[in-house]
Design a protein around this motif. Structure first.
Motif, short mmCIF file in Angstrom:
data_model
loop_
_atom_site.label_atom_id
_atom_site.label_comp_id
_atom_site.label_asym_id
_atom_site.label_seq_id
_atom_site.Cartn_x
_atom_site.Cartn_y
_atom_site.Cartn_z
N LEU A 25 12.89 -16.61 43.75
CA LEU A 25 13.90 -17.66 43.99
C LEU A 25 13.65 -18.90 43.12
O LEU A 25 14.58 -19.64 42.81
CB LEU A 25 13.93 -18.05 45.47
N GLN A 26 12.40 -19.10 42.74
CA GLN A 26 12.05 -20.20 41.84
C GLN A 26 12.77 -20.08 40.49
O GLN A 26 13.08 -21.08 39.85
CB GLN A 26 10.52 -20.16 41.61
N VAL B 287 9.22 -33.29 49.50
CA VAL B 287 10.65 -33.33 49.18
C VAL B 287 11.48 -33.31 50.47
O VAL B 287 12.47 -34.05 50.61
CB VAL B 287 11.05 -32.15 48.26
N LEU C 25 12.51 -29.36 44.98
CA LEU C 25 12.25 -28.04 45.59
C LEU C 25 11.97 -26.98 44.52
O LEU C 25 11.16 -26.08 44.73
CB LEU C 25 13.46 -27.60 46.44
N TYR C 26 12.66 -27.10 43.38
CA TYR C 26 12.48 -26.11 42.31
C TYR C 26 11.38 -26.53 41.32
O TYR C 26 11.12 -25.80 40.37
CB TYR C 26 13.79 -25.89 41.57
N ALA D 107 18.01 -20.37 50.21
CA ALA D 107 18.06 -19.58 48.97
C ALA D 107 17.23 -20.23 47.88
O ALA D 107 17.32 -19.86 46.71
CB ALA D 107 19.52 -19.43 48.51
N PRO E 20 13.17 -21.82 46.67
CA PRO E 20 11.78 -21.35 46.87
C PRO E 20 11.11 -21.95 48.11
O PRO E 20 9.98 -21.59 48.42
CB PRO E 20 11.05 -21.82 45.61
N SER F 46 20.59 -13.28 47.33
CA SER F 46 20.08 -14.65 47.40
C SER F 46 18.99 -14.80 48.46
O SER F 46 18.47 -15.90 48.65
CB SER F 46 21.22 -15.63 47.70
N GLY F 47 18.68 -13.73 49.15
CA GLY F 47 17.61 -13.78 50.15
C GLY F 47 18.06 -14.30 51.50
O GLY F 47 17.25 -14.52 52.38
N ARG G 101 4.17 -30.49 47.50
CA ARG G 101 5.32 -31.09 46.79
C ARG G 101 6.62 -30.82 47.54
O ARG G 101 7.42 -31.72 47.76
CB ARG G 101 5.40 -30.51 45.36
N ARG G 102 6.80 -29.57 47.95
CA ARG G 102 8.06 -29.24 48.64
C ARG G 102 8.10 -29.87 50.04
O ARG G 102 9.18 -30.25 50.50
CB ARG G 102 8.24 -27.72 48.70
N ARG H 17 9.58 -13.03 47.28
CA ARG H 17 10.78 -13.81 47.50
C ARG H 17 10.70 -15.21 46.85
O ARG H 17 11.55 -15.57 46.04
CB ARG H 17 10.99 -13.93 49.01
N ALA H 18 9.67 -15.99 47.23
CA ALA H 18 9.62 -17.38 46.78
C ALA H 18 9.49 -17.47 45.25
O ALA H 18 10.16 -18.29 44.61
CB ALA H 18 8.46 -18.11 47.44
#
Lengths: 254, 262
Positions: A83-84, B8, A111-112, B94, B96, A58-59, B4-5, A79-80
């Motif tokens: 994780l997306q 958030v 966030l996603y 965990a 992005p 999970s990083g 955007r993040r 990583r990013a």
């Protein structure tokens, strides 16, 4: 299964993972892979290294040695982006208690980068039967309700790889069974790959295509429930017996 | 970095502030009480026969600026602590979300909160004490910028310590600014300090900011040199704070502390 796996798209490939905490070797030379649409169980007694493996995937934890490839990309370097496309649910991870269920889910949807977040949140709440809790504060939920909200969070971005750490641990039997069916349903719908840890051996047998059995940080066996049973208890076994496998592994640890 | 993040993260902390009476009290009530109490005291000194006291604005300005510095530093650290208290840190790290995006979001939301609080307090101060609150606020903008930059640096440093030593050291989030107060010359000039402390105080951006505030209020114009010295010190401290926080997060990923923060 092996020939089918060889031709299948590998979503996850962990190679020679190694992790030491001070004087304790938590993970020692572990390697495994998971194909698209596969449910892989990571099992073993307490302290076997399951959480360490999930942490690395999970990083949240950096391996001392070895490599992790997810979606064909090196995890350390992408990583990013990786994780997306994945997500995690764990009883050790929670959500801010002051926020409502809807607010919490909208934060993670943001966030996603989930498109049409309000619709997606409503669909997931309905799927898990908790629509009525949408505007309740997260801190007011029972542990079973909170776990279901965390599962909603884990499915928000329609992950291609889902890490589930003890997904049904605080759920009553009926909700746990429904959750298991939802996991299978999501896998069937979207060919989602799932990595799952659980102490519930019936759950492992019911859900998992293959199992990675860990003991003392090492991989003791890997394969279907029957293959793991034969690897640990003897080749003459005709039925999976994970209970016996665990009992034997626990005795060797004592 | 994704705007955007960052947005958030701002939204996440605004939700928390709006639903948490403790946070609302921290942002609005206590600073308001400080400024109004010391505003009344200043009025008493001016109008109640203490003719020698000639700078009520300096006292209230010091209170307001120090409150903003302390709140900014504290709320950055408390914002991160809130993620630990709620065990939300695993989900965030965990996801992005990048570390710089999280830090940028935390800085922005606290900047918004401080701006909002100072705006309300300036007008309340004027209404209740007769002191020229809004005019005072304009004089304070440049020193305030230096203080917020330094507050961000201290906040990040404390946040790094919390990540390194867990929530056991969370008291630093509330008390770190207080350690700097005696040598920051909030209410008295640098020359009032004992000689051995002067050298130490002079290098602090907080001292430069409060010296600049007093000079401005005395009508001596904007002390550019003082402000530039303060800004340079604050920016250097902010860079050091960012590097420290990054290094602690890298170390936490290696040691497994992210998995067992409590």
């Amino acid at each position: 299964m092996d020939s089918a796996r060889t031709s299948a798209v590998l979503v996850l490939k962990a190679t020679d993972l190694y992790k030491r905490f001070d004087d304790k070797l938590a993970v020692d030379n572990i390697g495994f892979s998971a194909a698209k649409g596969e449910i892989l169980g990571i099992v073993g007694p307490n302290g076997a290294g399951k959480s360490t493996v999930i942490g690395m995937l999970s990083g949240l934890l950096e391996p001392d040695a070895g490599s992790i490839e997810i979606f064909g990309l090196n995890f350390a370097r992408h990583r990013a982006g990786i994780l997306q496309r994945m997500n995690i649910a764990s009883p050790y991870a929670s959500l801010p208690g002051q926020l409502t269920v809807r607010q919490n889910l909208s934060i993670y949807a943001g966030l996603y980068g989930v498109p049409h977040p309000a619709r997606r949140i409503a669909d997931l709440l309905e799927l898990f039967g908790i629509t009525a809790l949408a505007d309740a504060r997260f801190s007011k939920l029972s542990s079973g309700q909170a776990i279901r909200v965390c599962l909603c969070k884990a499915l928000l971005n329609q992950p291609e790889l889902l890490l589930l750490d003890e997904p049904t641990v605080y759920l009553d039997a009926e909700i746990a069974a429904r959750t298991r069916e939802l996991i299978l349903q999501q896998r069937a719908l979207r060919s989602m790959t799932v990595l799952l840890t659980s102490h519930d051996l019936a759950e492992i047998e019911h859900l998992c295509d293959r199992i990675v059995l860990l003991n003392h940080g090492r991989m003791a066996a890997c394969g279907s429930a029957l293959e793991v049973t034969r690897a640990i208890l003897g080749l003459d076994r005709e039925h999976a017996a994970l209970g016996e496998v665990f009992a034997l592994v626990a005795r060797t640890r004592a | 970095m994704s705007p955007r993040r960052i947005a958030v993260i701002i939204r996440r902390h605004l939700y928390e502030t709006a639903r948490n009476p403790d946070r609302i009290a921290d942002v609005l009530f206590w600073p308001f009480l400080d400024v109004v109490t010391w505003g009344f005291f200043s009025c008493y000194l001016v109008h109640g026969g203490q003719a020698s006291f000639a700078a009520p604005e300096q006292l209230v300005g010091g209170i307001a600026l120090w409150g903003a510095f302390r709140a900014f530093q504290r709320d950055i650290a408390v914002g991160f602590l809130a993620e630990i208290w709620s065990r939300n840190i695993t989900g965030l790290f965990a996801s992005p979300l990048r570390l710089d995006e999280y830090v940028a979001g935390l800085l922005c939301v606290n900047f918004l909160k401080i701006g909002f609080a100072l705006f309300l307090i300036a007008f309340a101060c004027y209404g209740l004490t007769g002191l020229p609150g809004p005019g005072l606020a304009l004089h304070l903008l440049a020193p305030l910028a230096v203080l917020l930059c330094f507050g961000a640096a201290i906040g990040l440093f404390v946040t790094g310590l919390i990540l390194r030593y867990s929530a056991r050291v969370q008291t630093l989030a509330y008390g770190m600014a207080g350690l700097l107060m005696p040598v920051s010359c909030v209410f008295y000039p640098l020359s009032a300090l004992p000689a051995p402390l002067r050298a130490c105080a002079a290098i602090l951006p907080t001292t430069r900011a409060f010296e600049a505030m007093r000079q401005t209020m005395r009508g001596q114009g904007l002390p550019l040199i003082l402000l530039l010295q303060g800004a340079a010190g604050a920016l250097a401290a902010l860079l050091a704070g960012l590097l420290f926080f990054h290094s602690v997060v890298r170390s936490a990923r290696r040691s497994g502390r992210l998995l067992r923060l409590d």
